[in-house]
Design an enzyme around this catalytic site. Structure first.
Site, PDB file in Angstrom:
ATOM      1  CG  ASP A  55      -1.662   1.141   1.518  1.00  0.00           C
ATOM      2  OD1 ASP A  55      -1.782   2.152   0.242  1.00  0.00           O
ATOM      3  OD2 ASP A  55      -2.226   1.415   2.438  1.00  0.00           O
ATOM      4  CD  GLU A 133      35.522  10.155   1.671  1.00  0.00           C
ATOM      5  OE1 GLU A 133      36.734   9.767   1.202  1.00  0.00           O
ATOM      6  OE2 GLU A 133      35.530  11.224   2.371  1.00  0.00           O
ATOM      7  CD  GLU A 135      32.552  12.828   8.049  1.00  0.00           C
ATOM      8  OE1 GLU A 135      33.855  12.977   7.735  1.00  0.00           O
ATOM      9  OE2 GLU A 135      31.890  13.822   8.406  1.00  0.00           O
ATOM     10  CD  GLU A 190      36.518  12.350  10.008  1.00  0.00           C
ATOM     11  OE1 GLU A 190      37.073  13.199  10.429  1.00  0.00           O
ATOM     12  OE2 GLU A 190      36.786  12.100   8.801  1.00  0.00           O
ATOM     13  CD  GLU A 197      35.320   9.298   6.259  1.00  0.00           C
ATOM     14  OE1 GLU A 197      36.152   9.047   5.270  1.00  0.00           O
ATOM     15  OE2 GLU A 197      35.386  10.509   6.820  1.00  0.00           O
ATOM     16  CG  HIS A 246      33.489  14.530   1.845  1.00  0.00           C
ATOM     17  ND1 HIS A 246      34.876  14.691   2.531  1.00  0.00           N
ATOM     18  CD2 HIS A 246      32.736  15.720   2.448  1.00  0.00           C
ATOM     19  CE1 HIS A 246      34.643  15.497   3.634  1.00  0.00           C
ATOM     20  NE2 HIS A 246      33.500  16.184   3.503  1.00  0.00           N
ATOM     21  NE  ARG A 317      42.117  17.490   2.785  1.00  0.00           N
ATOM     22  CZ  ARG A 317      41.659  16.258   2.620  1.00  0.00           C
ATOM     23  NH1 ARG A 317      40.112  16.095   2.996  1.00  0.00           N
ATOM     24  NH2 ARG A 317      42.374  15.268   2.375  1.00  0.00           N
ATOM     25  CD  GLU A 334      36.748  14.838  -1.213  1.00  0.00           C
ATOM     26  OE1 GLU A 334      36.224  14.165  -0.047  1.00  0.00           O
ATOM     27  OE2 GLU A 334      37.902  14.991  -1.436  1.00  0.00           O
ATOM     28  NE  ARG A 336      35.939  19.199   1.109  1.00  0.00           N
ATOM     29  CZ  ARG A 336      36.305  18.447   2.212  1.00  0.00           C
ATOM     30  NH1 ARG A 336      37.002  17.325   1.778  1.00  0.00           N
ATOM     31  NH2 ARG A 336      36.334  19.061   3.280  1.00  0.00           N
TER      32      ARG A 336
END
Length: 445
Positions: A55, A133, A135, A190, A197, A246, A317, A334, A336
């Site tokens: 349903d 990735e 976390e 982490e 992670e 990420h 970063r 990547e 992020r």
């Protein structure tokens, strides 16, 4: 590890040999929550013939009561037996959702990702590879099993026991995932206390999204067995890093990585550059999908390693897109900003659609930002043409509603229901009185 290929006969045989008593037919609702219909083994053959109905009106963001009948079509290659259930063994199959007339249900998140991949295929790309990735935080539970706000450790990045008290739990999570066919590349503590992670090997987009869902289920299940509560909430605590997801991604043409060009200074092909340009162009609009909760935007603030700005770099970063150092088949971008509260099927679909739009339109890639954006003034960012991601869920919803490419990626059904659900969430948050307000204003006024 390559994907196993099962036939209907294989599954019926294994279920009998391994004494599997129950099978969970899993699918995902619009908000990314795993749903399942559990059936006894006697019904397995019927399920494998795509005759299992459920349903849809009781599932978040699916359909109204008067159009509720839906069918689950199991993906045979997702068959796995849960290692943690020893008596009355339980297996699962991940399913696609179909309408009674045999058409795929347009609001099924897994189907939405498959639609985006069809477009990539029409453009000559045979696969989108994704390495996620996700976390998470581990909190202690009270005597009733409810989560407390007490973290299970005070460890930091890459710490070991005895500082990292989550190590045994994390090790058991890794072993369980490996039993279920995951290839684990790394697992570590982490940056924030209680934060962890576990990275698993990349896979094609649908399998990667399936794995994220399985991963969350395993993490929560094993944590509970250790007297802990695992949460994928993006920012459970003020003043420490939040949890991201990420997403490393690349497009392939057969066995060739379409993102690699050895003659380029950075090893990036024209396709990779246009793809990144598309992702950056539509980032503000897809944020509502990759960062889908009120809480998501508490993570996207300067100072905690999460990206707040729409930019890219090969080394730095602080931007939203980073280019990891590996080249050749491992060349990838990547992204992020996504967080683990995102529905992985929808998140990958909108990022892919944004990237493909860049490739189709040959969108030029802005210059990389190799300075730390967090220390730039607003004027400097404006000068360099670096926009910010939305500052809250409301702003993200408005951006989503105004973006044709991302709307099309979701399709009318999912878009309408998603926006409706998120507007309710925003309104409930907006009208609620929070303890911060009482602390600030109760005695002041």
């Amino acid at each position: 590890m390559s994907q196993p290929h099962y036939t209907k006969e294989d599954i019926l045989r294994i279920a009998k040999e391994e004494n599997v008593r129950f099978i969970r037919l899993q699918f995902t609702d619009l908000l990314g929550t795993i749903k399942n219909v559990e059936i006894p083994r006697s019904q397995l053959e019927k399920a494998l013939d795509n005759k299992m109905m459920f349903d849809g009106s009781s599932i978040e963001g699916y359909v109204r009561i008067e159009e509720s009948d839906m069918y689950l079509y199991p993906d045979l290659n997702t068959w796995v037996i849960f290692p943690w259930v020893t008596e009355d063994r339980v297996a699962r199959l991940i399913c696609d959702v179909y309408l009674p007339d045999g058409r795929p249900f347009p609001g099924d998140p897994r189907g939405i990702l498959k639609r985006a991949l069809e477009e990539a295929s029409e453009m000559g790309y045979t696969a989108m590879n994704v390495g996620p990735e996700p976390e998470f935080f581990l909190f202690k539970t009270d005597e009733k099993g409810n989560p407390t706000m007490e973290l299970n450790d005070q460890g930091g990045y890459f710490d070991l026991a005895p500082t990292d008290l989550g190590e045994n739990c994390r090790r058991e999570i890794v072993l369980t995932l490996e039993e279920m066919g995951f290839e684990i590349e790394a697992s570590h503590h982490e940056v924030a206390p209680g934060q962890h992670e576990i990275d698993f090997k990349y896979a094609d987009a649908v399998k990667a999204a399936d794995q994220i869902q399985t991963f969350k289920l395993v993490v929560k299940t094993i944590a509970r067995q250790h007297g802990l509560h695992a949460t994928f909430m993006p920012k459970p605590l003020f003043g420490v890093n939040g949890s991201g997801m990420h997403c490393h991604q690349s497009l392939f043409q057969g066995s060739e990585n379409a993102f690699y060009d050895e003659s380029d200074k950075l090893g990036l092909s024209t396709t990779a550059r246009h793809y990144m340009a598309g992702v950056l162009k539509h980032a503000r609009a897809f944020a509502a999908i990759t960062n889908p909760t009120v809480n998501s935007y508490k993570r996207l603030v300067p100072g905690y390693e999460a990206p707040c700005y729409v930019a890219w770099s090969a080394s730095n970063r602080s931007p939203m897109i980073r280019i990891p150092a590996s080249r050749g088949l491992s060349t990838r971008v990547e992204v992020r900003n996504p967080d683990p509260a995102a529905n992985p099927y929808l998140a990958l679909a909108v990022m892919l659609k944004a990237g493909l739009d860049g490739v189709k339109n040959k969108t030029p890639l802005p210059a990389p930002t190799d300075r730390n954006i967090y220390v730039m003034s607003e004027e400097e960012r404006e000068e360099q043409g670096i926009p910010s991601l939305p500052s809250d869920l409301h702003e993200a919803i408005v951006e989503l509603m105004n973006n044709e490419v991302i709307r099309e990626a979701l399709g009318e059904h999912a878009l309408t229901h998603f926006i409706e659900l998120k507007e309710i969430e925003w309104d409930m948050y907006r009208t609620q009185i929070h303890s911060w307000e009482r602390d600030q204003y109760m005695t002041l006024y």
